[in-house]
Design an enzyme around this catalytic site. Structure first.
Site, PDB file in Angstrom:
ATOM      1  N   GLU A  43     -22.221  56.862 -65.936  1.00 65.84           N
ATOM      2  CA  GLU A  43     -22.145  56.153 -64.672  1.00 65.84           C
ATOM      3  C   GLU A  43     -21.072  56.731 -63.760  1.00 65.84           C
ATOM      4  O   GLU A  43     -21.259  56.828 -62.542  1.00 65.84           O
ATOM      5  CB  GLU A  43     -21.880  54.654 -64.912  1.00 65.84           C
ATOM      6  CG  GLU A  43     -23.050  53.900 -65.529  1.00 65.84           C
ATOM      7  CD  GLU A  43     -24.281  53.885 -64.649  1.00 65.84           C
ATOM      8  OE1 GLU A  43     -24.152  54.099 -63.423  1.00 65.84           O
ATOM      9  OE2 GLU A  43     -25.386  53.672 -65.169  1.00 65.84           O
ATOM     10  N   TYR A 126     -20.815  47.387 -59.798  1.00 65.30           N
ATOM     11  CA  TYR A 126     -22.033  48.050 -60.267  1.00 65.30           C
ATOM     12  C   TYR A 126     -21.823  48.697 -61.635  1.00 65.30           C
ATOM     13  O   TYR A 126     -22.606  48.484 -62.563  1.00 65.30           O
ATOM     14  CB  TYR A 126     -22.517  49.123 -59.277  1.00 65.30           C
ATOM     15  CG  TYR A 126     -23.462  50.081 -59.942  1.00 65.30           C
ATOM     16  CD1 TYR A 126     -24.745  49.674 -60.289  1.00 65.30           C
ATOM     17  CD2 TYR A 126     -23.053  51.367 -60.317  1.00 65.30           C
ATOM     18  CE1 TYR A 126     -25.605  50.530 -60.972  1.00 65.30           C
ATOM     19  CE2 TYR A 126     -23.898  52.216 -60.989  1.00 65.30           C
ATOM     20  CZ  TYR A 126     -25.173  51.797 -61.316  1.00 65.30           C
ATOM     21  OH  TYR A 126     -26.006  52.621 -62.017  1.00 65.30           O
ATOM     22  N   ASP A 144     -26.903  49.066 -57.307  1.00 65.45           N
ATOM     23  CA  ASP A 144     -26.482  50.285 -56.616  1.00 65.45           C
ATOM     24  C   ASP A 144     -27.409  50.533 -55.428  1.00 65.45           C
ATOM     25  O   ASP A 144     -28.197  49.662 -55.050  1.00 65.45           O
ATOM     26  CB  ASP A 144     -26.463  51.469 -57.579  1.00 65.45           C
ATOM     27  CG  ASP A 144     -27.856  51.877 -58.059  1.00 65.45           C
ATOM     28  OD1 ASP A 144     -28.841  51.151 -57.763  1.00 65.45           O
ATOM     29  OD2 ASP A 144     -27.977  52.925 -58.719  1.00 65.45           O
TER      30      ASP A 144
END
Length: 371
Positions: A43, A126, A144
């Site tokens: 991520e 997120y 996102d």
């Protein structure tokens, strides 16, 4: 539409979305073994990097730094070298800050809730939602840009997705409908749908969409209008002149002067090919080179050393950062010999630059001239 109607529509997307994800999910390496560290690393890497461009970086980083402990103990120079080419180097620094905090306060294991994850450097709502739902099975949203685009079209919303308020409202609306039995799959399904079908540029591939019978934008012919995204602030342009100071080593290998940037601001703490603002001609370039030699302790010999150096132009280049564009011209200033650098400045061969020094992408066009 009422809030109740919107909630009912969001509830209806769950089943077809999960069925589609079961068939069409992207084959991504961190999904094969979704450990918390793997999800976290992926991520952070892909916050500002396309999947196609970043996957090799992810695999290389994981091989070199397989866990939180190794990340916490990694020398910063090695960390930045592994990150070279990805840009946004504060992502890497925050990654390591968080790893050290996890070692100190969580026994080396990432916390399993979104609320605790958000306390770590570099982890926002997120990323916390993605880690908590995918790695720990927590029913929390991970909203996102892909998710905002999909849901703006499904719900036919005209709220500006560039605003934090829009994101927060969508998180609140999505939270009650996330399936407790498959929260990670649901969040990843929305991400994949936005990346593969409900795409940001060009026509969305509505014929392939599992939500085509539910999507209000598709039914009303609004897919070209949605989502609404406010214009980004215009980037400013800066003219810079780079100075590639070189000299031939006794081993026959060219050495180039690199300087470490200050620890704050653009490209903070990274190595650079030094330069100056403006469009410098050859005489100005030599004067600036003399100033650089003085910073290395060359003293009164700096002027004569610069005067003896050969000065030749290199090709122009451009590099785009998020908020500024560098338009660069460059001169190679070749000295017959050169003094040694200190801890914040070195003379390095091309091989040493490749192996040990993190040179940002802004200088990529000039790396070939180090050889």
């Amino acid at each position: 539409m009422t809030k109740e109607q919107d909630k009912a529509l969001l509830e209806r997307i769950v089943s077809p979305l999960l069925e589609w994800y079961g068939r069409e999910a992207r084959d991504l390496p961190w999904r094969k073994e979704p450990k918390p560290y793997h999800i976290w690393l992926s991520e952070i890497i892909f916050q500002q990097t396309r999947i196609e461009a970043g996957t090799a970086y992810y695999l290389r980083f994981l091989q070199e730094v397989p866990g939180v402990k190794e990340l916490a103990e990694l020398p910063e120079e090695k960390l930045l070298k592994l990150w070279e080419g990805l840009g946004y180097y504060n992502r890497a620094r925050n990654l390591q800050k968080a790893a050290k905090l996890v070692m100190a306060e969580y026994g080396g294991e990432l916390p399993g809730t979104a609320a605790e994850l958000e306390k770590l450097p570099g982890i926002g709502s997120y990323t916390a939602g993605a880690i908590a739902s995918i790695a720990f099975g927590q029913p929390v949203p991970a909203v996102d840009g892909n998710v905002l685009r999909v849901l703006s079209r499904v719900l036919a919303r005209y709220n500006d997705i560039a605003l934090q308020e829009t994101k927060k409202n969508m998180e609140r609306e999505l939270a009650p409908v996330i399936p407790e039995e498959a929260p990670g799959d649901f969040n990843q399904a929305l991400m994949d749908l936005g990346a593969m079908v409900c795409i940001p540029n060009g026509e969305p591939r509505c014929g392939l969409c599992p939500l085509r019978g539910l999507c209000r934008a598709a039914a009303e012919g609004l897919t070209a209008e949605l989502p609404v995204k406010g214009a980004a602030k215009a980037r400013r342009t800066e003219q810079r002149t780079l100075l590639l100071l070189t000299y031939p080593g006794k081993d026959g290998k060219k050495r180039c002067f690199l300087r470490k940037r200050e620890g704050k601001g653009l490209l903070a703490g990274l190595w650079e090919i030094p330069g100056a603002e403006g469009d410098l001609g050859p005489s100005e370039a030599k004067e600036t080179a003399a100033d650089l030699l003085r910073t290395m302790g060359c003293g009164p010999e700096a002027e004569s050393a610069a005067a003896k150096a050969a000065c030749k132009p290199l090709p122009d280049s451009k590099h785009v950062f998020s908020h500024v564009e560098w338009h660069m011209k460059a001169w190679e200033i070749a000295f017959p010999e050169a003094p040694q650098g200190n801890a914040h400045q070195v003379w390095a061969t091309a091989e040493e630059v490749e192996r040990a020094y993190s040179l940002p992408s802004a200088f990529k066009a000039y790396k070939k001239f180090l050889k």
